[in-house]
Design a protein around this motif. Sequence first.
Motif, PDB file in Angstrom:
ATOM      1  N   TRP A 229      81.938  23.053 -16.334  1.00  0.00           N
ATOM      2  CA  TRP A 229      83.459  23.336 -15.449  1.00  0.00           C
ATOM      3  C   TRP A 229      83.708  22.261 -15.713  1.00  0.00           C
ATOM      4  CZ3 TRP A 229      84.259  18.679 -13.300  1.00  0.00           C
ATOM      5  CH2 TRP A 229      83.640  18.033 -12.483  1.00  0.00           C
ATOM      6  N   ALA A 249      96.281  26.784  -7.667  1.00  0.00           N
ATOM      7  CA  ALA A 249      95.546  28.077  -7.347  1.00  0.00           C
ATOM      8  C   ALA A 249      94.355  28.717  -8.271  1.00  0.00           C
ATOM      9  CB  ALA A 249      96.951  29.198  -7.446  1.00  0.00           C
ATOM     10  N   LEU A 250      94.727  28.087  -9.421  1.00  0.00           N
ATOM     11  CA  LEU A 250      94.208  28.549 -10.825  1.00  0.00           C
ATOM     12  C   LEU A 250      92.712  28.239 -10.547  1.00  0.00           C
ATOM     13  CD1 LEU A 250      95.546  28.058 -14.139  1.00  0.00           C
ATOM     14  CD2 LEU A 250      95.178  30.237 -13.340  1.00  0.00           C
ATOM     15  N   ARG A 252      91.367  27.566  -7.897  1.00  0.00           N
ATOM     16  CA  ARG A 252      89.911  28.017  -6.725  1.00  0.00           C
ATOM     17  C   ARG A 252      89.524  29.269  -7.396  1.00  0.00           C
ATOM     18  NH1 ARG A 252      95.011  26.341  -3.897  1.00  0.00           N
ATOM     19  NH2 ARG A 252      95.793  28.006  -3.897  1.00  0.00           N
ATOM     20  N   ARG A 253      90.453  29.692  -8.110  1.00  0.00           N
ATOM     21  CA  ARG A 253      90.054  31.542  -8.421  1.00  0.00           C
ATOM     22  C   ARG A 253      89.285  31.682  -9.702  1.00  0.00           C
ATOM     23  NH1 ARG A 253      92.784  34.002 -12.634  1.00  0.00           N
ATOM     24  NH2 ARG A 253      94.977  33.433 -13.281  1.00  0.00           N
ATOM     25  N   LEU A 254      89.015  30.367 -10.569  1.00  0.00           N
ATOM     26  CA  LEU A 254      88.490  30.414 -11.528  1.00  0.00           C
ATOM     27  C   LEU A 254      87.137  30.532 -11.727  1.00  0.00           C
ATOM     28  CD1 LEU A 254      90.882  28.846 -14.533  1.00  0.00           C
ATOM     29  CD2 LEU A 254      90.797  30.805 -14.495  1.00  0.00           C
ATOM     30  N   PRO A 255      85.899  31.599 -12.004  1.00  0.00           N
ATOM     31  CA  PRO A 255      85.130  31.140 -12.016  1.00  0.00           C
ATOM     32  C   PRO A 255      83.899  30.484 -12.115  1.00  0.00           C
ATOM     33  CG  PRO A 255      85.081  33.157 -13.609  1.00  0.00           C
ATOM     34  CD  PRO A 255      86.165  31.977 -13.784  1.00  0.00           C
ATOM     35  N   ALA A 258      85.965  27.807  -9.324  1.00  0.00           N
ATOM     36  CA  ALA A 258      85.960  28.116  -7.780  1.00  0.00           C
ATOM     37  C   ALA A 258      85.098  27.818  -6.488  1.00  0.00           C
ATOM     38  CB  ALA A 258      85.681  29.767  -7.828  1.00  0.00           C
ATOM     39  N   ASP A 259      83.799  26.955  -7.649  1.00  0.00           N
ATOM     40  CA  ASP A 259      82.591  26.683  -5.981  1.00  0.00           C
ATOM     41  C   ASP A 259      82.398  24.981  -6.998  1.00  0.00           C
ATOM     42  OD1 ASP A 259      82.704  29.320  -5.111  1.00  0.00           O
ATOM     43  OD2 ASP A 259      81.655  29.941  -6.972  1.00  0.00           O
TER      44      ASP A 259
END
Length: 311
Positions: A229, A249-250, A252-255, A258-259
């Motif tokens: 990442w 926001a990016l 939180r949503r990018l593969p 996000a985790d």
Amino acid sequence: MSTLTRQRIGWTDLPDHVRSAVERVLGDRVVEAVSQSGGYSPGSADRVRTATGRRAFVKAVSPAQNPDSPRFHRAEARISAALPASAPAPRLLGCHDDGDWVALVFDDVDGRHPVTPWRDDELAAVLSALETMAGALTPSPVADAPAAAETLGYDFAGWERIAADPPARLDPWVAAHLDELRAAAAYGIAALTGDTLCHVDIRADNLLVDATGAVTVVDWPWACRGPAWLDTALLLVNVRLHGGHDTEALLRRLPLTADVDPDALTGAYAGLAGFFTDAARRPAPAGIPTVRAFQQAQADALLPWVAARLR
């Protein structure tokens, strides 16, 4: 990552023996060279064309321009030679190193830097390319590449240096939260584990986008082994610097992000903010007069984000 260096040398400034060595790599005589803007190296950066029409990109430097730059070119040559064809990076055609001058010869990429502030389509293309790149470079194709914690350890200790020698005009929020920033940066550096070869200098001027939207990542001297990442998280620093996108926001949503442990991301950004804040107050390196202002701009962009994440 901006006003860039204005002291760059060009193809015609290179010694005859260096130009001859490049022509031997290309197998032809160079008849045209166009210096490229962007970046912070005071060495040459030219798109060249040979008598038979072959095109390449040449970068060359000696200690006379900056005492550290030849070492970075040597590192880039070693890394670039090991990158697989699946990585979105230019192919290294050859290298000249006479112990003084180091010249790298790459395939020319017919592209331009992404527009900043970032356009939605180009940002999406770059983020997709970084995801592909992380997959292609895991496990690291450079077995002896340093760990990210080693490469970035000094940088992430910026808050420690500021605590030991605070500037006269330290931001009041920083002064009140210095211990928290130091702890966050320490957590961040410890979290940079993994076996992905990371570029770690991802920003608009180290990226090229061609007419089809394909992305190429250039300038690899800092590459190291770290988490998949990391490069995506670093790109968002540049996105935040130029504005126009919700970087939180990016994340939180990018593969790739996000985790990820939120404290690891906060720590990485805290470490970078400390590096930029500390570095910006130092004298400019030889031949690179504008880099300190750029580092300060990155600190100014990062600190409010770090402050919000630490609440």
